[in-house]
Write a protein that holds these residues in place. Structure first.
Motif, PDB file in Angstrom:
ATOM      1  N   ARG A  46     -45.986  80.916  87.629  1.00  0.00           N
ATOM      2  CA  ARG A  46     -47.061  81.544  86.859  1.00  0.00           C
ATOM      3  C   ARG A  46     -48.428  81.183  87.436  1.00  0.00           C
ATOM      4  O   ARG A  46     -49.306  82.039  87.560  1.00  0.00           O
ATOM      5  CB  ARG A  46     -46.992  81.113  85.390  1.00  0.00           C
ATOM      6  N   LEU A  47     -48.593  79.935  87.799  1.00  0.00           N
ATOM      7  CA  LEU A  47     -49.879  79.498  88.349  1.00  0.00           C
ATOM      8  C   LEU A  47     -50.134  80.108  89.719  1.00  0.00           C
ATOM      9  O   LEU A  47     -51.282  80.346  90.091  1.00  0.00           O
ATOM     10  CB  LEU A  47     -49.917  77.975  88.426  1.00  0.00           C
ATOM     11  N   ALA A  48     -49.078  80.369  90.469  1.00  0.00           N
ATOM     12  CA  ALA A  48     -49.246  81.002  91.778  1.00  0.00           C
ATOM     13  C   ALA A  48     -49.727  82.440  91.638  1.00  0.00           C
ATOM     14  O   ALA A  48     -50.401  82.967  92.527  1.00  0.00           O
ATOM     15  CB  ALA A  48     -47.924  80.958  92.546  1.00  0.00           C
ATOM     16  N   ALA A  49     -49.406  83.059  90.494  1.00  0.00           N
ATOM     17  CA  ALA A  49     -49.803  84.449  90.264  1.00  0.00           C
ATOM     18  C   ALA A  49     -51.211  84.568  89.705  1.00  0.00           C
ATOM     19  O   ALA A  49     -51.819  85.644  89.756  1.00  0.00           O
ATOM     20  CB  ALA A  49     -48.811  85.112  89.313  1.00  0.00           C
ATOM     21  N   GLY A  50     -51.760  83.467  89.160  1.00  0.00           N
ATOM     22  CA  GLY A  50     -53.109  83.516  88.600  1.00  0.00           C
ATOM     23  C   GLY A  50     -53.428  82.240  87.862  1.00  0.00           C
ATOM     24  O   GLY A  50     -52.516  81.511  87.448  1.00  0.00           O
ATOM     25  N   PRO A  51     -54.713  81.925  87.656  1.00  0.00           N
ATOM     26  CA  PRO A  51     -55.107  80.673  86.998  1.00  0.00           C
ATOM     27  C   PRO A  51     -54.722  80.647  85.529  1.00  0.00           C
ATOM     28  O   PRO A  51     -54.614  81.685  84.871  1.00  0.00           O
ATOM     29  CB  PRO A  51     -56.624  80.650  87.177  1.00  0.00           C
ATOM     30  N   GLU A  52     -54.541  79.436  85.027  1.00  0.00           N
ATOM     31  CA  GLU A  52     -54.128  79.264  83.631  1.00  0.00           C
ATOM     32  C   GLU A  52     -55.133  79.857  82.653  1.00  0.00           C
ATOM     33  O   GLU A  52     -54.770  80.286  81.556  1.00  0.00           O
ATOM     34  CB  GLU A  52     -53.886  77.781  83.321  1.00  0.00           C
ATOM     35  N   ALA A  53     -56.401  79.915  83.037  1.00  0.00           N
ATOM     36  CA  ALA A  53     -57.426  80.461  82.143  1.00  0.00           C
ATOM     37  C   ALA A  53     -57.188  81.938  81.844  1.00  0.00           C
ATOM     38  O   ALA A  53     -57.713  82.466  80.864  1.00  0.00           O
ATOM     39  CB  ALA A  53     -58.815  80.268  82.748  1.00  0.00           C
ATOM     40  N   GLU A  54     -56.388  82.609  82.696  1.00  0.00           N
ATOM     41  CA  GLU A  54     -56.102  84.025  82.484  1.00  0.00           C
ATOM     42  C   GLU A  54     -54.805  84.257  81.721  1.00  0.00           C
ATOM     43  O   GLU A  54     -54.487  85.393  81.385  1.00  0.00           O
ATOM     44  CB  GLU A  54     -56.037  84.741  83.836  1.00  0.00           C
ATOM     45  N   PHE A  55     -54.055  83.193  81.428  1.00  0.00           N
ATOM     46  CA  PHE A  55     -52.831  83.353  80.659  1.00  0.00           C
ATOM     47  C   PHE A  55     -53.199  83.798  79.236  1.00  0.00           C
ATOM     48  O   PHE A  55     -54.102  83.231  78.610  1.00  0.00           O
ATOM     49  CB  PHE A  55     -52.069  82.032  80.564  1.00  0.00           C
ATOM     50  N   PRO A  56     -52.508  84.781  78.681  1.00  0.00           N
ATOM     51  CA  PRO A  56     -52.833  85.213  77.304  1.00  0.00           C
ATOM     52  C   PRO A  56     -52.673  84.100  76.280  1.00  0.00           C
ATOM     53  O   PRO A  56     -53.418  84.039  75.301  1.00  0.00           O
ATOM     54  CB  PRO A  56     -51.856  86.368  77.048  1.00  0.00           C
ATOM     55  N   GLU A  57     -51.717  83.197  76.505  1.00  0.00           N
ATOM     56  CA  GLU A  57     -51.513  82.083  75.582  1.00  0.00           C
ATOM     57  C   GLU A  57     -52.745  81.179  75.534  1.00  0.00           C
ATOM     58  O   GLU A  57     -53.173  80.740  74.457  1.00  0.00           O
ATOM     59  CB  GLU A  57     -50.298  81.247  76.015  1.00  0.00           C
ATOM     60  N   ILE A  58     -53.321  80.927  76.710  1.00  0.00           N
ATOM     61  CA  ILE A  58     -54.490  80.044  76.798  1.00  0.00           C
ATOM     62  C   ILE A  58     -55.736  80.761  76.299  1.00  0.00           C
ATOM     63  O   ILE A  58     -56.564  80.167  75.593  1.00  0.00           O
ATOM     64  CB  ILE A  58     -54.695  79.576  78.252  1.00  0.00           C
ATOM     65  N   GLN A  59     -55.888  82.028  76.639  1.00  0.00           N
ATOM     66  CA  GLN A  59     -57.049  82.779  76.188  1.00  0.00           C
ATOM     67  C   GLN A  59     -57.115  82.833  74.668  1.00  0.00           C
ATOM     68  O   GLN A  59     -58.200  82.728  74.079  1.00  0.00           O
ATOM     69  CB  GLN A  59     -57.016  84.194  76.767  1.00  0.00           C
ATOM     70  N   ALA A  60     -55.962  82.962  74.018  1.00  0.00           N
ATOM     71  CA  ALA A  60     -55.940  83.013  72.549  1.00  0.00           C
ATOM     72  C   ALA A  60     -56.415  81.694  71.955  1.00  0.00           C
ATOM     73  O   ALA A  60     -57.173  81.681  70.969  1.00  0.00           O
ATOM     74  CB  ALA A  60     -54.533  83.340  72.060  1.00  0.00           C
ATOM     75  N   TRP A  61     -55.983  80.573  72.539  1.00  0.00           N
ATOM     76  CA  TRP A  61     -56.446  79.286  72.035  1.00  0.00           C
ATOM     77  C   TRP A  61     -57.926  79.074  72.324  1.00  0.00           C
ATOM     78  O   TRP A  61     -58.647  78.501  71.502  1.00  0.00           O
ATOM     79  CB  TRP A  61     -55.624  78.140  72.624  1.00  0.00           C
ATOM     80  N   ARG A  62     -58.407  79.550  73.460  1.00  0.00           N
ATOM     81  CA  ARG A  62     -59.845  79.434  73.753  1.00  0.00           C
ATOM     82  C   ARG A  62     -60.667  80.201  72.716  1.00  0.00           C
ATOM     83  O   ARG A  62     -61.699  79.722  72.250  1.00  0.00           O
ATOM     84  CB  ARG A  62     -60.134  79.952  75.161  1.00  0.00           C
ATOM     85  N   ARG A  63     -60.222  81.392  72.355  1.00  0.00           N
ATOM     86  CA  ARG A  63     -60.937  82.168  71.331  1.00  0.00           C
ATOM     87  C   ARG A  63     -60.920  81.441  69.999  1.00  0.00           C
ATOM     88  O   ARG A  63     -61.923  81.419  69.263  1.00  0.00           O
ATOM     89  CB  ARG A  63     -60.312  83.563  71.186  1.00  0.00           C
ATOM     90  N   THR A  64     -59.794  80.827  69.685  1.00  0.00           N
ATOM     91  CA  THR A  64     -59.669  80.101  68.421  1.00  0.00           C
ATOM     92  C   THR A  64     -60.576  78.881  68.393  1.00  0.00           C
ATOM     93  O   THR A  64     -61.245  78.606  67.389  1.00  0.00           O
ATOM     94  CB  THR A  64     -58.203  79.689  68.197  1.00  0.00           C
ATOM     95  N   PHE A  65     -60.620  78.139  69.501  1.00  0.00           N
ATOM     96  CA  PHE A  65     -61.492  76.978  69.560  1.00  0.00           C
ATOM     97  C   PHE A  65     -62.957  77.393  69.427  1.00  0.00           C
ATOM     98  O   PHE A  65     -63.745  76.718  68.754  1.00  0.00           O
ATOM     99  CB  PHE A  65     -61.262  76.210  70.861  1.00  0.00           C
ATOM    100  N   SER A  66     -63.322  78.498  70.057  1.00  0.00           N
ATOM    101  CA  SER A  66     -64.693  79.000  69.931  1.00  0.00           C
ATOM    102  C   SER A  66     -64.999  79.362  68.478  1.00  0.00           C
ATOM    103  O   SER A  66     -66.082  79.061  67.966  1.00  0.00           O
ATOM    104  CB  SER A  66     -64.889  80.225  70.825  1.00  0.00           C
ATOM    105  N   LYS A  67     -64.028  79.973  67.814  1.00  0.00           N
ATOM    106  CA  LYS A  67     -64.188  80.345  66.411  1.00  0.00           C
ATOM    107  C   LYS A  67     -64.385  79.109  65.539  1.00  0.00           C
ATOM    108  O   LYS A  67     -65.091  79.156  64.518  1.00  0.00           O
ATOM    109  CB  LYS A  67     -62.955  81.135  65.955  1.00  0.00           C
ATOM    110  N   MET A  68     -63.791  77.990  65.940  1.00  0.00           N
ATOM    111  CA  MET A  68     -63.923  76.745  65.192  1.00  0.00           C
ATOM    112  C   MET A  68     -65.188  75.981  65.551  1.00  0.00           C
ATOM    113  O   MET A  68     -65.432  74.885  65.053  1.00  0.00           O
ATOM    114  CB  MET A  68     -62.697  75.856  65.434  1.00  0.00           C
ATOM    115  N   GLY A  69     -66.003  76.548  66.458  1.00  0.00           N
ATOM    116  CA  GLY A  69     -67.254  75.905  66.832  1.00  0.00           C
ATOM    117  C   GLY A  69     -67.120  74.886  67.946  1.00  0.00           C
ATOM    118  O   GLY A  69     -68.026  74.087  68.170  1.00  0.00           O
ATOM    119  N   LEU A  70     -65.993  74.923  68.681  1.00  0.00           N
ATOM    120  CA  LEU A  70     -65.759  74.004  69.791  1.00  0.00           C
ATOM    121  C   LEU A  70     -65.926  74.728  71.114  1.00  0.00           C
ATOM    122  O   LEU A  70     -65.544  75.889  71.243  1.00  0.00           O
ATOM    123  CB  LEU A  70     -64.341  73.422  69.714  1.00  0.00           C
ATOM    124  N   LYS A  71     -66.487  74.052  72.099  1.00  0.00           N
ATOM    125  CA  LYS A  71     -66.590  74.629  73.428  1.00  0.00           C
ATOM    126  C   LYS A  71     -65.207  74.599  74.072  1.00  0.00           C
ATOM    127  O   LYS A  71     -64.655  73.523  74.314  1.00  0.00           O
ATOM    128  CB  LYS A  71     -67.581  73.840  74.275  1.00  0.00           C
TER     129      LYS A  71
END
Length: 230
Positions: A46-71
């Motif tokens: 998976r990492l060879a195909a693209g960075p972890e930041a582009e994984f939908p699983e990670i992007q969803a948690w990033r959006r959630t953390f932003s919603k909680m006021g966390l960088k």
């Protein structure tokens, strides 16, 4: 004992998928190198195909953390932190066979997996907003108080066993050589979260049964069935 998410969390995060594995009979004297290698190979592809930041699983948690006021680049969910370390070092440090196995599964599925030693949990765990009065024990032995409204895993005595939801676990209920009974929790928020979390806990339970003389029990939780009693 029990495990549940508060009604407030389900209301605020209707896309949440949560799965639980319960197991008794864990010991530290086993080898999990084979499943670790298999899970690592999946993560590597998976990492060879693209960075972890582009994984939908990670992007969803990033959006959630932003919603909680966390960088989201300062406070990362556990699976993102593991993927970043794995990409950089090519492996993860060995801690305890159960933790090593769960970390490897987290890598492969890009989904946070938390493991709690039930001997050090009072009554049960609820994932909820903190009041600010809870106590949290760091791995270095210091005591902290979560911020009000921070998402924590709190037990019946008001002890926080994780801070910032899937970001940071407590040293209080960390797996150690004496650990025998564990609660394993996987949570995700991306579009296929329910299917992927169920696959993760089913796969992990199967691996546990192959390595240890245990009969793991798996449960998927939902807004309509948010509580597991055991």
């Amino acid at each position: 004992m029990y495990f549940q998410h508060s009604s407030d969390l389900w209301a605020e995060h209707p896309g949440l998928a949560a799965g639980v594995v319960l197991a008794t009979g864990i010991t530290p004297d086993v080898s999990v190198e084979e499943p670790i290698a298999e899970f690592g190979a999946v993560a590597g592809r998976r990492l060879a195909a693209g960075p972890e930041a582009e994984f939908p699983e990670i992007q969803a948690w990033r959006r959630t953390f932003s919603k909680m006021g966390l960088k989201p680049t300062q406070y990362r969910c556990a699976s993102e932190a593991l993927l970043r370390r794995f990409k950089k070092e090519g492996d993860l440090p060995r801690i305890h066979p159960l933790i090593d196995l769960c970390n490897a599964a987290s890598l492969a599925f890009a989904i946070p997996v938390a493991v709690f030693d039930l001997a050090n949990v009072s009554g049960g765990l609820e994932v909820r907003h903190a009041t600010g009065e809870e106590t949290y024990l760091t791995f270095s032995g210091e005591t902290e108080n979560p911020e009000p409204r921070e998402v924590v895993f709190a037990d019946a005595e008001g002890r926080a066993h994780a801070r910032r939801w899937t970001n940071r676990q407590s040293g209080l209920s960390a797996v150690r050589p004496s650990t025998a009974s564990v609660l394993i929790v996987a949570e995700a928020l991306h579009d296929s979260a329910a299917r992927d979390v169920e696959e993760l806990i089913t796969t992990l339970a199967g691996r546990l049964g192959e390595v240890w003389p245990v009969a793991p029990k798996t449960t998927m939780l939902s807004r309509s069935a948010p509580r597991l009693e055991f």
